[in-house]
Structures are given as C-alpha cells and as structure tokens.
Write an enzyme that holds these catalytic residues in place. Structure first.
Site, PDB file in Angstrom:
ATOM      1  N   CYS A 194     -21.689  31.378  -2.292  1.00 29.40           N
ATOM      2  CA  CYS A 194     -20.373  32.008  -2.215  1.00 29.40           C
ATOM      3  C   CYS A 194     -20.359  33.347  -2.939  1.00 29.40           C
ATOM      4  O   CYS A 194     -20.251  33.397  -4.165  1.00 29.40           O
ATOM      5  CB  CYS A 194     -19.304  31.083  -2.816  1.00 29.40           C
ATOM      6  SG  CYS A 194     -17.655  31.818  -2.854  1.00 29.40           S
ATOM      7  N   CYS A 234     -17.239  34.228  -4.926  1.00 30.95           N
ATOM      8  CA  CYS A 234     -17.178  33.556  -6.229  1.00 30.95           C
ATOM      9  C   CYS A 234     -18.160  34.159  -7.221  1.00 30.95           C
ATOM     10  O   CYS A 234     -17.828  34.377  -8.385  1.00 30.95           O
ATOM     11  CB  CYS A 234     -17.516  32.074  -6.088  1.00 30.95           C
ATOM     12  SG  CYS A 234     -16.714  31.233  -4.709  1.00 30.95           S
ATOM     13  N   ASP A 235     -19.390  34.417  -6.779  1.00 34.77           N
ATOM     14  CA  ASP A 235     -20.472  34.645  -7.733  1.00 34.77           C
ATOM     15  C   ASP A 235     -21.033  36.065  -7.789  1.00 34.77           C
ATOM     16  O   ASP A 235     -21.808  36.375  -8.696  1.00 34.77           O
ATOM     17  CB  ASP A 235     -21.623  33.667  -7.423  1.00 34.77           C
ATOM     18  CG  ASP A 235     -21.197  32.207  -7.607  1.00 34.77           C
ATOM     19  OD1 ASP A 235     -20.251  31.970  -8.384  1.00 34.77           O
ATOM     20  OD2 ASP A 235     -21.806  31.331  -6.978  1.00 34.77           O
TER      21      ASP A 235
END
Lengths: 325, 325
Positions: free
Chosen positions: A147, A150-151
């Site tokens: 992701c 997200c990251d």
C-alpha cells in the site's frame, strides 16, 4: 501472519448461540460495526480468524487520525477492547458456512460454535495479491509493502522497487516520487504498462523514476530489512523496499454462497450499506462503495461500518415492531 | 463555545500565501483531509475558526474507534498535531470570502491572511439547531446533548427529555429506551409528530417512553448538571438530561457563494467527493453523501475526508502534467 489468540475464551461446544447481529471480520470495519451496534444495546457476535484483518499486518500506521504512529496489532487491540466493553462477543473462529435459517435468520457455522442471528454485517475485507517469491513474507513491514498510500512516506530518500503495471502501481510510483524517494524503479513483468496513459506522462516528468520492462522478481533478499531484489533474468537491484502493487482480491466467498449481489467481485451496497438481501449489510474493503482502490483505508472502513451498523439497528428495530421476533 | 487559540502563530499581514491546497474547517473531516494531503507531500493550509468543529464541543466521545473515552478537544489536539507533523499549516481565522482567481485558482480571504490555492476541500460541517432558551449553553455536555447516537449510553437509568417531532427525535427516543434510560419524555411543541408512523408504533411498545404534546421549553435548570426542564405553560419535569433533536443546518454559505451545487442544502458530491466545480472537493457533514442524518459521525467524516484528499491529490497531479501550473 494470521494471528490466532488461544488465550481468548472460546466455545467449542456444538451449542447454537442466539444473538441479534452477526458481524464477519475482525478488521477496522468489523470492529467498528461491533462498537456501534453493541453500544446501541444490540447483542453482537463478531467472528473472524485474522486479527485486525489487513490492518493487523501493518507494522506502522501514521494515517489513522488520532494516532501519530501505532502498529496494526495495537490499534486492533484498542478497537476490540472498545467493542467488548459494550458487550460484543469476539469469536476467533474459521467460518465454514453461513446459511439462511427459519424465521428470516442466518446460521453462522464456525469451528468455534454456531451462531443464529437476525442480521448480518459482512466485513470480510480483501487480500493483496502476493508476489509469491522467497523472502516476501519475511520482510512484510520491513521493506515489503502492499500500500503506497499508507507506506510511501517511510521511504523518503530511499531506493525502492514498485512491481505492477496498473493504475495502483502507477500512482504508487508517483506517491513515492512526491514524498522524496531517492530512486524508484518501476518494473513490469511484460513489455507494456496497463495503467492510464496520463500516469505515464507524469512519470516521464520525474527525474527519480525509471521504468523497466520484462522484469520478473525471483527473490527478495536482506538481513533485517530489504536490501536487494533479484530477477529471473539473473539481474538484481539494490533497494530498501519493494511495493507489490499487483492488485487485490475481495474476500467474497461467503457473500457469493449467500446469494449476495456483487459488482466487479465486490459486494454491491446502497448508500445505507444494505445488500440485495434484507438483513444482510456490508462494510469496508469488500464493498463496492469505495470506487478508488487507493481509498481503501482504515478511515473509509470505519466510516462505512458506522453506516452499516446504524442501518442494521434500524432493521432490527423494525423487526421488533413487526412482531417478527 | 468557539475556541480561539491566541497562542497559535498567525499571520496578520496582508501578504498572500501561495499553497497547493486550501482546506476549510477544523473538524475531523478538515483535519483528516489535511493529514492525508500533507502526507502526500502537498502544501496545505487548513483554515477555520471553530477548534474541532462539532467534535470540539463533545465532552466525552466513546464511539471513535481506538479511544475508549476522549474529549472532543483532546481528539482535536491529536488530529491537529498529526496533520502539522506532515507540514499542514493550521490557520485560526474567520474566512470572509473565497473567490475564484486567475489560473484556475481560489483566493481564500481571512482575518489571518489571504491564501491563494489550486484546489479546495470544503469541510465546513453543520451546526445543530439550538433550543435558544436560558441554561442551554451552560449545560452542553452536562446534560444538554444534540446527538442521541453519540450520547444516549451516558443516560442509562436516567430520566431524560427529548425535544423535537421528526425522525431524529423519534430514533433518539428509541435509542435512549434501548440503552436503558429509566424514563424518557418525548415532547413536541405542537399537537402532532412529524416522524414516520413506524417510529410511533415502536414507541408505543416501550414502557419507559411518554409522549407529551404542546410543550415548549422555556428554561433548563440545574447546578453542575441538568436537573429540571421548565415549560412555557408553567409546568416542569425533573430530568437528568435533555436531547435537542430539532434538526441541523449545514454551513454552506461559502459553497453557495462559489456556485457549488447543493442537494437539499448540502454540498452535492460524487463518490470521489468532487463537487460540480473542478478543483473543489467536499467532505464531512456538509456533504450530501451521508443520507441518514444519524450517520453524521466522526467515523464517516474521516472516511469522506480521506476520499476527498486522495481526489484532490490526483487533481493537483493532473494539473502539473498539463503544465497548467
């Protein structure tokens, strides 16, 4: 990384437990629906086998508002305790089947007991497609990510590989470029990209993105964290991380067996999170409500779960009035 | 209870600050959009005057997943710090106008400086209609509530008055009955109820609900918390709390001035939180995405804000590619 918690009190008897609402899934959607429903004085069993769902796999979460940095397991612990405080029965069990039962009820069969409920919320989530190469599982959260939304910020000034050829890979590559990754290798297994043309135009304007074709990953190597990506043509790249943006699969098997209508493999719901079957609601990543795959986030899951729980509460209240129960 | 924080660094110069994204509103929707956008390396100013929006007024929040019990101010502090960590510029200011500017930009004029931005997210929320009687403001969060979904569980074994005649009042009354309030007086100003018939059927099955007509509240009395509700006919009721479920008004004035399309006074958006005007997005309680007013919750606001921020990021990326900027 499926975490079963043997310390939890479970019921292995063949007894059937009768409750008002059954929620399937232990991710943020399932636990939020459980919180809202049990707080509205509805009796709830929340059943699943993966602690925290996809959230449970995250080593660091920075984008759930209220927590600067928290692990997926810790956030799951908090959400679980909160739902339990209002009476939710948390059940760690593998569901073998959900069947329609007499009196407009549903029977959830699991290896931790059977549950007869008047309404269902399906919050079964999805699973990222995996590369299925040696080293992948060892480095999840230590350089291997599924992701970019997200990251990506964790890879500022780092070198990363992005695998995939679709829109998710394209936007992930751009997200990494935006947050200041030093160098991004975008690799495609074939000799073309499947993403929208506009993304490629954008990539070409970035100095830190290089696109490589016909590269198939064979192994991910490292010590504590990812250090090197090996390819089947014998070449390799030094990299601090790899984003596998090769798509995801919704966990829709139980929904299909129940006859719930799908839309591109996702559970189709209306704005109130109702499915085509009265008494069955759905929330989170398994639903078609989130059009943009990038928006499959903890925040959107807790939002949909709230709507699903409020709709289920109204449905249960209406049943009482109709003297159905 | 508008909280201005004079300690915050503000800019009172007449200078115009150029940034990529302007977010209007400091509630959970505004702060979450700011977190997501600034984490994607977009320059963001988040402008508003009410700290935490409607959330900032809550003394106790039990239904935001992750926090068993937190005040609205404390949760706002956390969300604000998290957005600031990634570079969001938080501005406490009253916006006098937002105007379309050259080059497909928007000029936000406030008493804390002007901001020229390429995209806007409107997260201006709504305000509960007030009873407008003496004592009301003194006891907000101490017996006076505007959200039964949020606060009903705090009134277990208590006596409460619910004011209003529509669906929100009806469902609020039922919610209080469900969580075990001792006695609920549902009062209507007129001699009828405006809610759906089905709710009245449900009310009639409850022992702890009494419906009173032609009752107009004249004052709310108490010491630390609410103790008594006075009516204009000279009667009164001893009660531990009062829920004013008399509707809400969206803060849509800036949207109207910009020509943003509305739907029943709320900002109309598509599934990606886009409005009818390119570059303007909307999230939270001011939007028409949440069909059921009961679902206007912190959870649903953070969900929509995530979608709005991701859409705004894609819009800004496309502008760069088009060489518009």
């Amino acid at each position: 990384m499926l975490i079963l918690t043997p310390k939890d009190e479970v019921d292995e008897s063949s007894e059937t437990h009768e409750l008002e609402l059954g929620i399937v899934g232990h991710g943020p959607a399932g636990l939020t629906a459980a919180l809202y429903a049990s707080r509205a004085a509805i009796s709830v069993a929340c059943i699943g086998k993966d602690y925290g769902g996809a959230m449970g796999l995250a080593l660091e979460i920075e984008n759930y508002p209220g927590f600067e940095n928290i692990s997926g397991i810790d956030l799951t612990d908090k959400m679980r305790a909160q739902a339990e405080k209002f009476g939710t029965k948390i059940v760690y069990g593998e569901i073998s089947a959900i069947e329609k039962a007499e009196g407009n009820k549903f029977l959830i069969k699991s290896d931790m007991g059977n549950y007869l409920v008047k309404a269902l919320i399906l919050a079964t989530g999805g699973r990222h497609k995996e590369l299925d190469v040696p080293g992948e599982k060892d480095f999840i959260g230590r350089g291997v990510s599924y992701c970019a939304t997200c990251d990506a910020p964790f890879f500022k000034e780092k070198t990363v590989v992005v695998a995939g050829s679709g829109d998710a890979a394209a936007t992930g590559t751009l997200a990494l470029s935006d947050v200041g990754a030093k160098k991004i290798y975008w690799i495609s297994r074939s000799d073309y990209l499947k993403c929208e043309r506009i993304y490629i135009d954008r990539e070409e304007q970035r100095d830190n993105i290089e696109i490589l074709f016909n590269k198939q990953i064979s192994e991910i190597k490292g010590t504590n964290t990812v250090e090197e990506i090996l390819f089947s043509d014998g070449t390799s790249l030094k990299a601090d991380g790899i984003f596998a943006e090769i798509g995801s699969l919704p966990n829709n098997e139980l929904a299909i067996a129940l006859g719930v209508e799908l839309e591109e493999d996702l559970i189709k719901t209306d704005d109130d999170c109702k499915t085509n079957i009265p008494g069955i609601f759905a929330a989170g990543d398994v639903t078609s409500k989130i059009k943009n795959p990038l928006s499959r986030q903890i925040t959107t899951s807790v939002g949909l779960a709230t709507i699903a729980a409020i709709s289920a509460a109204e449905y249960l209240q209406a049943r009482k009035t109709m003297k159905e129960d």
